[in-house]
Write a protein that holds these residues in place. Structure first.
Motif, PDB file in Angstrom:
ATOM      1  N   ARG A 112       7.964   7.676 -19.841  1.00 13.88           N
ATOM      2  CA  ARG A 112       7.553   6.524 -18.967  1.00 13.88           C
ATOM      3  C   ARG A 112       7.975   6.365 -17.817  1.00 13.88           C
ATOM      4  O   ARG A 112       8.990   6.920 -17.308  1.00 13.88           O
ATOM      5  CB  ARG A 112       8.214   5.777 -20.196  1.00 13.88           C
ATOM      6  N   VAL A 113       7.058   5.626 -17.078  1.00 14.38           N
ATOM      7  CA  VAL A 113       7.424   5.377 -15.920  1.00 14.38           C
ATOM      8  C   VAL A 113       8.122   4.198 -15.570  1.00 14.38           C
ATOM      9  O   VAL A 113       7.794   3.166 -16.123  1.00 14.38           O
ATOM     10  CB  VAL A 113       6.186   5.333 -14.974  1.00 14.38           C
ATOM     11  N   ASP A 114       9.408   4.261 -15.153  1.00 14.55           N
ATOM     12  CA  ASP A 114      10.331   3.242 -14.967  1.00 14.55           C
ATOM     13  C   ASP A 114      10.272   2.433 -13.734  1.00 14.55           C
ATOM     14  O   ASP A 114      10.335   1.183 -13.779  1.00 14.55           O
ATOM     15  CB  ASP A 114      11.885   3.545 -15.008  1.00 14.55           C
ATOM     16  N   LYS A 115       9.876   3.059 -12.648  1.00 15.12           N
ATOM     17  CA  LYS A 115       9.681   2.561 -11.401  1.00 15.12           C
ATOM     18  C   LYS A 115       8.597   3.191 -10.521  1.00 15.12           C
ATOM     19  O   LYS A 115       8.662   4.416 -10.644  1.00 15.12           O
ATOM     20  CB  LYS A 115      10.999   2.370 -10.736  1.00 15.12           C
ATOM     21  N   LYS A 116       7.889   2.479  -9.869  1.00 17.16           N
ATOM     22  CA  LYS A 116       6.960   3.296  -8.995  1.00 17.16           C
ATOM     23  C   LYS A 116       6.437   2.359  -7.570  1.00 17.16           C
ATOM     24  O   LYS A 116       6.804   1.012  -7.730  1.00 17.16           O
ATOM     25  CB  LYS A 116       5.456   3.535  -9.723  1.00 17.16           C
ATOM     26  N   SER A 117       6.229   2.904  -6.629  1.00 21.11           N
ATOM     27  CA  SER A 117       5.926   2.225  -5.518  1.00 21.11           C
ATOM     28  C   SER A 117       5.104   3.096  -4.456  1.00 21.11           C
ATOM     29  O   SER A 117       5.385   4.232  -4.417  1.00 21.11           O
ATOM     30  CB  SER A 117       7.377   1.868  -4.771  1.00 21.11           C
ATOM     31  N   ASN A 118       4.453   2.495  -3.652  1.00 23.28           N
ATOM     32  CA  ASN A 118       3.594   3.299  -2.558  1.00 23.28           C
ATOM     33  C   ASN A 118       4.344   2.645  -1.182  1.00 23.28           C
ATOM     34  O   ASN A 118       3.654   2.782  -0.142  1.00 23.28           O
ATOM     35  CB  ASN A 118       2.225   3.023  -2.613  1.00 23.28           C
ATOM     36  N   VAL A 119       5.378   1.890  -1.142  1.00 21.62           N
ATOM     37  CA  VAL A 119       6.152   1.366  -0.008  1.00 21.62           C
ATOM     38  C   VAL A 119       6.450   2.523   0.840  1.00 21.62           C
ATOM     39  O   VAL A 119       7.364   3.259   0.283  1.00 21.62           O
ATOM     40  CB  VAL A 119       7.170   0.204  -0.353  1.00 21.62           C
ATOM     41  N   ILE A 120       6.372   2.515   2.199  1.00 21.92           N
ATOM     42  CA  ILE A 120       6.897   3.424   2.910  1.00 21.92           C
ATOM     43  C   ILE A 120       7.982   2.891   3.880  1.00 21.92           C
ATOM     44  O   ILE A 120       7.828   1.585   4.489  1.00 21.92           O
ATOM     45  CB  ILE A 120       5.827   3.960   3.952  1.00 21.92           C
ATOM     46  N   GLY A 121       9.272   3.074   3.466  1.00 19.58           N
ATOM     47  CA  GLY A 121      10.237   2.518   4.119  1.00 19.58           C
ATOM     48  C   GLY A 121      11.337   3.559   5.283  1.00 19.58           C
ATOM     49  O   GLY A 121      11.002   4.435   5.525  1.00 19.58           O
TER      50      GLY A 121
END
Length: 121
Positions: A112-121
């Motif tokens: 299962r996917v717990d967390k996902k992001s396309n944020v570039i930091g």
């Protein structure tokens, strides 16, 4: 010892007796992308323990809730690396790539996917 990719590890886990799962709360996990020497870097942080088969991976687009939508060879088990994990994919800053943190659900016998992001930091 051969390290299996999460897709192959899932097949092994489905047919194995349940191990004790260490609960991972999505609220305690953070993931983001960055540029490291022209490559995508998968950054992650968490509080507490993680599951043995938890992994971080680069995806070409939003992975949804499917823990199998990662790019081949662009993943790493959390227990085997420190943040960030440097991928072999050239950084383009387009926003189309996502990082996901996935864990094995022993009850449902799926990732299962717990967390996902396309944020570039």
């Amino acid at each position: 010892m051969t390290v299996l990719a999460p897709k192959e590890q899932a097949e092994m886990l489905k047919n194995s007796p349940a191990e004790e799962q260490i609960a991972t709360l999505a609220e305690s996990i953070n993931v983001w992308l960055s540029n490291r020497d022209g490559r995508f870097a998968l950054n992650f942080s968490f509080r507490g323990s993680v599951g043995r088969w938890d992994y971080v991976a680069l995806c070409d687009g939003d992975p949804g809730n499917n823990g199998y939508g990662y790019l081949d060879g662009q993943w790493q088990y959390i227990s085997a690396t420190n943040s960030p994990f440097i991928t072999g994919t050239n950084f383009d800053g387009s926003g189309r790539y996502w990082v996901m943190y996935a864990s094995w659900d022993y009850g449902a016998k799926v990732y299962r996917v717990d967390k996902k992001s396309n944020v570039i930091g």
